[in-house]
Write a protein that holds these residues in place. Structure first.
Motif: not given
Length: 130
Positions: A12-27
């Motif tokens: 779950x921590x890895x998933x949350x980290x991946x979502x945060x990185x994806x959000x930072x990249x998309x923004x």
């Protein structure tokens, strides 16, 4: 797990980290932050990550071991698995330099075939177990 986290929590921590990185990249925040860093610093970070990965690889090969006095030491050079892993690394490097397509998979197949012929088994099984 061995470090106190259950496998579900760690995933779950890895998933949350991946979502945060994806959000930072998309923004576009990642591009903005990269533009702030000098080229020399970006290059040095890349080199440091490469050296760290190489050090971990050398530990997994058994070439580098823990030493109480000097923190790191030379592994047991009598182990056939160490010599096979060094030969495989050199084979893949030579194939890459020569521009052979599929150098990595050739190296993997060579290592698997040679370790089977030599009767070597996976000594890192406990290390890689989840």
């Amino acid at each position: 797990g061995k470090e106190g986290l259950d496998a579900d929590v760690a995933l779950a921590c890895c998933f949350v980290q991946a979502m945060l990185f994806a959000l930072l990249a998309a923004s576009g925040a990642v591009d903005f932050m990269q533009a702030l860093l000098p080229t020399a610093l970006k290059s040095s970070i890349t080199v440091a990550i490469g050296i760290f990965q190489a050090f971990v690889g050398l530990q997994l090969m058994g070439l580098v071991t823990k030493n109480e006095t000097t923190m790191v030491g030379l592994g047991d050079m009598q182990q056939p698995a160490l010599w096979l892993s060094m030969a495989s690394t050199l084979l893949v490097a030579a194939l890459f330099v020569r521009g052979v397509k599929g150098a990595t998979i050739i190296g993997i197949c060579f290592t698997a075939f040679a370790s089977h012929l030599l009767g070597l088994r996976d000594t890192q099984q406990d290390f890689l177990a989840v």
